[in-house]
Design an enzyme around this catalytic site. Structure first.
Site, PDB file in Angstrom:
ATOM      1  N   ASN A  30       0.871  -1.261  -0.168  1.00 11.49           N
ATOM      2  CA  ASN A  30       0.036   0.062  -0.076  1.00 11.49           C
ATOM      3  C   ASN A  30       0.890   1.253   0.078  1.00 11.49           C
ATOM      4  O   ASN A  30       1.551   1.635   0.995  1.00 11.49           O
ATOM      5  CB  ASN A  30      -1.015   0.023   1.234  1.00 11.49           C
ATOM      6  CG  ASN A  30      -1.606   1.452   1.483  1.00 11.49           C
ATOM      7  OD1 ASN A  30      -1.861   2.025   0.208  1.00 11.49           O
ATOM      8  ND2 ASN A  30      -2.116   1.470   2.845  1.00 11.49           N
ATOM      9  N   LYS A  81      -0.011   4.152  -0.226  1.00  6.62           N
ATOM     10  CA  LYS A  81      -0.793   5.597   0.603  1.00  6.62           C
ATOM     11  C   LYS A  81      -0.287   6.557  -0.401  1.00  6.62           C
ATOM     12  O   LYS A  81      -0.380   6.420  -1.721  1.00  6.62           O
ATOM     13  CB  LYS A  81      -0.195   5.765   1.931  1.00  6.62           C
ATOM     14  CG  LYS A  81       0.058   4.457   2.664  1.00  6.62           C
ATOM     15  CD  LYS A  81       0.243   4.694   4.268  1.00  6.62           C
ATOM     16  CE  LYS A  81       0.294   3.435   4.939  1.00  6.62           C
ATOM     17  NZ  LYS A  81       0.151   3.781   6.412  1.00  6.62           N
ATOM     18  N   HIS A 106      -9.494   1.230   5.020  1.00  3.42           N
ATOM     19  CA  HIS A 106      -8.164   1.317   5.633  1.00  3.42           C
ATOM     20  C   HIS A 106      -8.505   2.084   6.954  1.00  3.42           C
ATOM     21  O   HIS A 106      -9.114   2.977   6.773  1.00  3.42           O
ATOM     22  CB  HIS A 106      -7.128   1.791   4.641  1.00  3.42           C
ATOM     23  CG  HIS A 106      -5.766   1.754   5.418  1.00  3.42           C
ATOM     24  ND1 HIS A 106      -5.289   2.631   6.064  1.00  3.42           N
ATOM     25  CD2 HIS A 106      -4.704   0.956   4.948  1.00  3.42           C
ATOM     26  CE1 HIS A 106      -4.009   2.211   6.525  1.00  3.42           C
ATOM     27  NE2 HIS A 106      -3.505   1.421   5.793  1.00  3.42           N
ATOM     28  N   GLU A 110      -6.566   4.375   7.925  1.00  2.69           N
ATOM     29  CA  GLU A 110      -6.489   5.752   7.902  1.00  2.69           C
ATOM     30  C   GLU A 110      -7.680   6.368   7.350  1.00  2.69           C
ATOM     31  O   GLU A 110      -7.874   7.573   7.510  1.00  2.69           O
ATOM     32  CB  GLU A 110      -5.300   6.112   6.936  1.00  2.69           C
ATOM     33  CG  GLU A 110      -4.086   5.782   7.747  1.00  2.69           C
ATOM     34  CD  GLU A 110      -2.695   5.371   6.817  1.00  2.69           C
ATOM     35  OE1 GLU A 110      -2.866   5.465   5.738  1.00  2.69           O
ATOM     36  OE2 GLU A 110      -1.971   4.704   7.462  1.00  2.69           O
ATOM     37  N   GLU A 129      -5.749  -5.410  10.407  1.00  2.00           N
ATOM     38  CA  GLU A 129      -4.398  -4.382  10.593  1.00  2.00           C
ATOM     39  C   GLU A 129      -4.717  -3.630  11.959  1.00  2.00           C
ATOM     40  O   GLU A 129      -5.572  -2.529  12.095  1.00  2.00           O
ATOM     41  CB  GLU A 129      -4.390  -3.303   9.604  1.00  2.00           C
ATOM     42  CG  GLU A 129      -4.273  -3.872   8.019  1.00  2.00           C
ATOM     43  CD  GLU A 129      -3.554  -2.748   7.155  1.00  2.00           C
ATOM     44  OE1 GLU A 129      -2.485  -3.065   6.683  1.00  2.00           O
ATOM     45  OE2 GLU A 129      -3.936  -1.956   7.065  1.00  2.00           O
ATOM     46  N   GLY A 143       2.473   1.757  10.817  1.00  2.00           N
ATOM     47  CA  GLY A 143       3.471   2.940  10.639  1.00  2.00           C
ATOM     48  C   GLY A 143       4.036   3.088  12.272  1.00  2.00           C
ATOM     49  O   GLY A 143       4.637   4.135  12.175  1.00  2.00           O
ATOM     50  N   SER A 173       3.340  -2.619  10.263  1.00  2.00           N
ATOM     51  CA  SER A 173       4.677  -2.608  10.328  1.00  2.00           C
ATOM     52  C   SER A 173       5.429  -3.985   9.936  1.00  2.00           C
ATOM     53  O   SER A 173       6.319  -4.402  10.518  1.00  2.00           O
ATOM     54  CB  SER A 173       5.199  -2.305  11.865  1.00  2.00           C
ATOM     55  OG  SER A 173       4.775  -1.061  12.146  1.00  2.00           O
TER      56      SER A 173
HETATM   57  C1  PEP Z   1      -0.939  -0.147   6.075  1.00  2.00           C
HETATM   58  O1  PEP Z   1      -0.973   1.056   5.661  1.00  2.00           O
HETATM   59  O2  PEP Z   1      -1.615  -0.848   5.347  1.00  2.00           O
HETATM   60  C2  PEP Z   1       0.229  -0.700   6.826  1.00  2.00           C
HETATM   61  C3  PEP Z   1       0.353  -1.904   7.336  1.00  2.00           C
HETATM   62  O3  PEP Z   1       1.355   0.314   6.911  1.00  2.00           O
HETATM   63  P1  PEP Z   1       2.786  -0.165   7.790  1.00  2.00           P
HETATM   64  O4  PEP Z   1       3.327  -1.443   7.274  1.00  2.00           O
HETATM   65  O5  PEP Z   1       3.704   1.110   7.551  1.00  2.00           O
HETATM   66  O6  PEP Z   1       2.686  -0.250   9.318  1.00  2.00           O
END
Ligand code: PEP
Length: 252
Positions: free
Chosen positions: A9, A11, A96, A98, A168, A174, A214
């Protein structure tokens, strides 16, 4: 056998030039990855060009969101799922954290977007996950099952073949803080049970559940060793071709 998916992803990162440069670097690094599906989700404006540059490769494209509306119309700023399909996307990420956190996306919007995506011929990577406060209050499973119930509302049995769930935990996105493989496995097994109860054991057995939060080259193998983890949704570590390729090639 569920074929794993490793999805990146991106973003709101990368100009068109950077996006093309990254996929051209990635293509040879993952060319032999037959053990999993490889997916990249660039920003809307890069999808067509990136898809064209990836034609004939084993890398698929996802949108990062789509409209609740199925048909074209007067919806300024929106992008319909059929438009994503039209420019080369096979998947779309919906719900997601976010979008839920910063753009007030609700379960009912997730459900409408999911139905629009499926009607338009896309497969959906539906994100669910609890916040740190919710985990600490001991309500993580309630939150996740509520998000699943809301998001999957109104789907038919055949629609379920187009659903992939990404677990997630918000506290791991992040932050550099990954759920342990055991913590992730526990929630993935719970998601599969919820899916079996709501739909059928056959559909639950086929459902691919990705972990996101992460994920890095040094923790992917541990996560993938768990029975109910069928791949990963990767944010930060997908931005560089070499680190994403190491994640894709976790078995070598
Ligand atoms: C994501 O944005 O779906 C995500 C898992 O980000 P990160 O791997 O940076 O934690």
């Amino acid at each position: 056998m569920r074929k794993p998916i490793i999805a990146g992803n991106w973003k709101m990162y990368k100009s068109l030039g950077d996006a093309v440069e990254t996929v051209l670097a990635l293509k040879p690094l993952v060319a032999n990855a037959n053990h999993c599906e490889v997916v990249i989700a660039p920003v809307f404006t890069a999808i067509k060009t990136v898809a064209d540059r990836l034609e004939g490769s084993n890398i698929h494209i996802a949108g990062q969101d789509c409209s609740t509306e199925v048909e074209e119309g007067a919806h300024t700023g929106e992008v319909a799922a059929f438009m994503l399909k039209d420019v080369g996307a096979k998947y779309v990420i919906i719900g997601h954290s976010e979008r839920r956190q910063f753009y007030a996306e609700t379960d009912s919007m997730v459900s409408r977007k999911t139905q629009a995506a499926i009607k338009s011929g896309l497969s959906v990577i539906m994100c669910v996950g609890e916040s740190l406060a919710q985990r600490e209050q001991g309500i993580a499973e309630n939150v996740v099952s509520g998000q699943l119930g809301g998001g999957l509302n109104g789907l038919t049995a055949s629609d379920l073949d187009r659903i992939i769930v990404a677990y997630e935990p918000v506290w791991a996105i992040g932050t550099g803080r990954t759920a342990t493989p055991e913590q992730a496995q526990e929630m993935h097994a719970f998601i599969r049970r919820v899916f079996a109860e709501r739909h059928s054991s056959g559909a639950a057995e086929k459902l691919r559940i990705l972990y996101g939060g992460s994920v890095k080259p040094d923790n992917i193998a541990g996560l993938m060793s768990q029975g109910d983890i069928d791949g990963a949704l990767v944010g930060g570590a997908s931005l560089k071709a070499d680190s994403f390729a190491q994640i894709v090639n976790y078995r070598s």
